[in-house]
Design a protein around this motif. Sequence first.
Motif, PDB file in Angstrom:
ATOM      1  N   GLU A  87       0.832  -1.191   0.000  1.00 21.16           N
ATOM      2  CA  GLU A  87       0.000   0.000   0.000  1.00 21.16           C
ATOM      3  C   GLU A  87       0.874   1.250   0.000  1.00 21.16           C
ATOM      4  N   ASN A  88       0.485   2.229  -0.791  1.00 21.75           N
ATOM      5  CA  ASN A  88       1.157   3.540  -0.889  1.00 21.75           C
ATOM      6  C   ASN A  88       2.516   3.497  -1.576  1.00 21.75           C
ATOM      7  N   LEU A  89       2.899   2.346  -2.147  1.00 26.06           N
ATOM      8  CA  LEU A  89       4.151   2.260  -2.901  1.00 26.06           C
ATOM      9  C   LEU A  89       3.830   2.045  -4.377  1.00 26.06           C
ATOM     10  N   ASN A  90       4.302   2.973  -5.195  1.00 25.66           N
ATOM     11  CA  ASN A  90       4.045   2.921  -6.633  1.00 25.66           C
ATOM     12  C   ASN A  90       5.354   2.618  -7.351  1.00 25.66           C
ATOM     13  N   PHE A  91       5.510   1.391  -7.839  1.00 19.99           N
ATOM     14  CA  PHE A  91       6.752   1.025  -8.511  1.00 19.99           C
ATOM     15  C   PHE A  91       6.932   1.836  -9.780  1.00 19.99           C
ATOM     16  N   LYS A  92       8.134   2.467  -9.910  1.00 18.01           N
ATOM     17  CA  LYS A  92       8.428   3.327 -11.050  1.00 18.01           C
ATOM     18  C   LYS A  92       9.398   2.681 -12.038  1.00 18.01           C
ATOM     19  N   GLY A  93      10.474   2.106 -11.508  1.00 16.70           N
ATOM     20  CA  GLY A  93      11.443   1.563 -12.438  1.00 16.70           C
ATOM     21  C   GLY A  93      12.763   1.197 -11.792  1.00 16.70           C
ATOM     22  N   LEU A  94      13.789   1.123 -12.634  1.00  9.99           N
ATOM     23  CA  LEU A  94      15.132   0.731 -12.229  1.00  9.99           C
ATOM     24  C   LEU A  94      16.034   1.960 -12.252  1.00  9.99           C
ATOM     25  N   LEU A  95      16.806   2.127 -11.218  1.00  4.69           N
ATOM     26  CA  LEU A  95      17.695   3.289 -11.117  1.00  4.69           C
ATOM     27  C   LEU A  95      19.127   2.804 -10.944  1.00  4.69           C
ATOM     28  N   ALA A  96      20.036   3.344 -11.753  1.00  2.00           N
ATOM     29  CA  ALA A  96      21.442   2.926 -11.687  1.00  2.00           C
ATOM     30  C   ALA A  96      22.360   4.141 -11.753  1.00  2.00           C
ATOM     31  N   HIS A  97      23.497   4.004 -11.105  1.00  2.00           N
ATOM     32  CA  HIS A  97      24.569   4.998 -11.215  1.00  2.00           C
ATOM     33  C   HIS A  97      25.835   4.237 -11.578  1.00  2.00           C
ATOM     34  N   ASN A  98      26.337   4.473 -12.776  1.00  2.00           N
ATOM     35  CA  ASN A  98      27.504   3.731 -13.248  1.00  2.00           C
ATOM     36  C   ASN A  98      28.793   4.451 -12.840  1.00  2.00           C
ATOM     37  N   GLY A  99      29.203   4.250 -11.591  1.00  2.00           N
ATOM     38  CA  GLY A  99      30.416   4.898 -11.097  1.00  2.00           C
ATOM     39  C   GLY A  99      31.685   4.425 -11.766  1.00  2.00           C
ATOM     40  N   LEU A 100      31.587   3.343 -12.544  1.00  2.00           N
ATOM     41  CA  LEU A 100      32.770   2.865 -13.268  1.00  2.00           C
ATOM     42  C   LEU A 100      33.268   3.884 -14.281  1.00  2.00           C
ATOM     43  N   THR A 101      32.405   4.783 -14.727  1.00  2.00           N
ATOM     44  CA  THR A 101      32.856   5.784 -15.693  1.00  2.00           C
ATOM     45  C   THR A 101      33.936   6.680 -15.096  1.00  2.00           C
ATOM     46  N   TYR A 102      33.893   6.875 -13.771  1.00  2.00           N
ATOM     47  CA  TYR A 102      34.887   7.719 -13.119  1.00  2.00           C
ATOM     48  C   TYR A 102      36.244   7.043 -12.987  1.00  2.00           C
ATOM     49  N   LEU A 103      36.293   5.751 -13.229  1.00  2.00           N
ATOM     50  CA  LEU A 103      37.541   4.995 -13.086  1.00  2.00           C
ATOM     51  C   LEU A 103      38.269   4.828 -14.413  1.00  2.00           C
ATOM     52  N   GLN A 104      37.722   5.391 -15.477  1.00  2.00           N
ATOM     53  CA  GLN A 104      38.324   5.253 -16.794  1.00  2.00           C
ATOM     54  C   GLN A 104      39.312   6.390 -17.057  1.00  2.00           C
ATOM     55  N   SER A 105      40.045   6.286 -18.150  1.00  2.00           N
ATOM     56  CA  SER A 105      41.075   7.298 -18.438  1.00  2.00           C
ATOM     57  C   SER A 105      40.872   8.014 -19.762  1.00  2.00           C
ATOM     58  N   THR A 106      39.901   7.577 -20.565  1.00  2.00           N
ATOM     59  CA  THR A 106      39.655   8.227 -21.854  1.00  2.00           C
ATOM     60  C   THR A 106      38.155   8.295 -22.109  1.00  2.00           C
ATOM     61  N   PRO A 107      37.729   9.235 -22.951  1.00  5.39           N
ATOM     62  CA  PRO A 107      36.306   9.289 -23.319  1.00  5.39           C
ATOM     63  C   PRO A 107      35.802   7.987 -23.946  1.00  5.39           C
ATOM     64  N   ASP A 108      36.618   7.365 -24.801  1.00  2.00           N
ATOM     65  CA  ASP A 108      36.195   6.103 -25.414  1.00  2.00           C
ATOM     66  C   ASP A 108      35.959   5.028 -24.365  1.00  2.00           C
ATOM     67  N   ALA A 109      36.833   4.964 -23.364  1.00  2.00           N
ATOM     68  CA  ALA A 109      36.678   3.965 -22.305  1.00  2.00           C
ATOM     69  C   ALA A 109      35.423   4.246 -21.481  1.00  2.00           C
ATOM     70  N   ILE A 110      35.126   5.533 -21.255  1.00  2.00           N
ATOM     71  CA  ILE A 110      33.912   5.903 -20.527  1.00  2.00           C
ATOM     72  C   ILE A 110      32.674   5.412 -21.263  1.00  2.00           C
ATOM     73  N   CYS A 111      32.630   5.646 -22.565  1.00  2.00           N
ATOM     74  CA  CYS A 111      31.459   5.234 -23.338  1.00  2.00           C
ATOM     75  C   CYS A 111      31.376   3.721 -23.473  1.00  2.00           C
ATOM     76  N   LYS A 112      32.501   3.047 -23.420  1.00  2.00           N
ATOM     77  CA  LYS A 112      32.489   1.584 -23.485  1.00  2.00           C
ATOM     78  C   LYS A 112      31.819   1.007 -22.246  1.00  2.00           C
ATOM     79  N   VAL A 113      32.212   1.484 -21.049  1.00  2.00           N
ATOM     80  CA  VAL A 113      31.589   0.939 -19.838  1.00  2.00           C
ATOM     81  C   VAL A 113      30.137   1.411 -19.716  1.00  2.00           C
ATOM     82  N   HIS A 114      29.860   2.584 -20.265  1.00  2.00           N
ATOM     83  CA  HIS A 114      28.471   3.055 -20.308  1.00  2.00           C
ATOM     84  C   HIS A 114      27.619   2.112 -21.158  1.00  2.00           C
ATOM     85  N   ASP A 115      28.115   1.777 -22.346  1.00  2.00           N
ATOM     86  CA  ASP A 115      27.376   0.867 -23.223  1.00  2.00           C
ATOM     87  C   ASP A 115      27.177  -0.498 -22.568  1.00  2.00           C
TER      88      ASP A 115
END
Length: 372
Positions: free
Chosen positions: A162-190
Amino acid sequence: MILKFKFSMHLKRPTLLIDKQKCLANIRLFVVKAVKYNLRFRPHFKTHQSAEVGSWFREFGIDKITVSSVMMAEYFAKNGWNDITIAFPVNIAETDEINILAKQIKLNLLVENVEAVGSLSRTLKNPVGVYVKIDTGYHRSGIEVEKYDAIADLINIIRRAENLNFKGLLAHNGLTYLQSTPDAICKVHDESLTKLKRLKDSLKKAGINPEISIGDTPAVSLCRNFEDVDEIRPGNFVFYDLMQQELGVCRYDQIAVALACPIVAVHVERLEVVIWGGAAHLSKEALNDEGGGKVFGKVVLLDKFGWTLPLDGTFVKSVSQEHGIIKTTPEHIDKFSPGVFIGILPVHSCLTTIMIKEILTLNGEVIHTMNC
């Protein structure tokens, strides 16, 4: 050298300066990107924590925000924000405060275990939206994305409560902060999005069609793949900082804050400068320099436009509670003298803002944060 800028008369101690025009330009970039990829833009306000800075987002039609605590939600609710997601696993000790908020605004919470869901279902008297926190590999919090059955089971418990409305899935991909290049960031994002898509496909077979909400500044800044994403929640982008610049996420001239610090001593023989601006102001977050040392901030000169680009070879090499020690070069040492204020670009602007509490615009106007 005596500074004679609009903000200079206010400088007596370490002071966080903000360039409003840079902030507005950063916000505009993300608004345009959200529109381009048909994404709901729910910016995270934990970086600036300020009603005034928050009001700048309204100029772009933003009416939904993300925060990191119940207290922060209360602060922004009092300042007219009525659609807020608390993107931190719910603290069941604060259900009284959550109840009050849920009666006043449209409130979304984050859960990752049965205990939190059970407590909310027993105690909440007002409806809230609920996201399930998903761990796509960073291992900070959330249910591991591959645990399809456990995630489905938790969602079904939420849907029955009661009173809880399921909305969805929430994620924070902190691995992007551990990369060293934009390409590597987008790779772990993908890779993260692929995992979330597989999870969503599995849930759809069980009759569950969740939203997907993601939120890290590096990926949202750089990447172009947002397949199956409904919402983005970046936060640091409004100020940016050296960490983001080091990752290739932003340019120096997009960093919208600098810590103005008074010089208290100059040691020419060591090519070192002592400032009042230490860990209590900059934090102890650091980047690695090429020689294996630490960089706690980069030095800029203050001018009528705000500040310059960083001086070559000049950075905060160490901090204690109040002291900052700057290492510089023979070419720059004569630019420093006791009593002069210089600027420091912070490694992590979120932490610097929390510790400084007040912000000064280049027009000399004081902006308060929720921590004042």
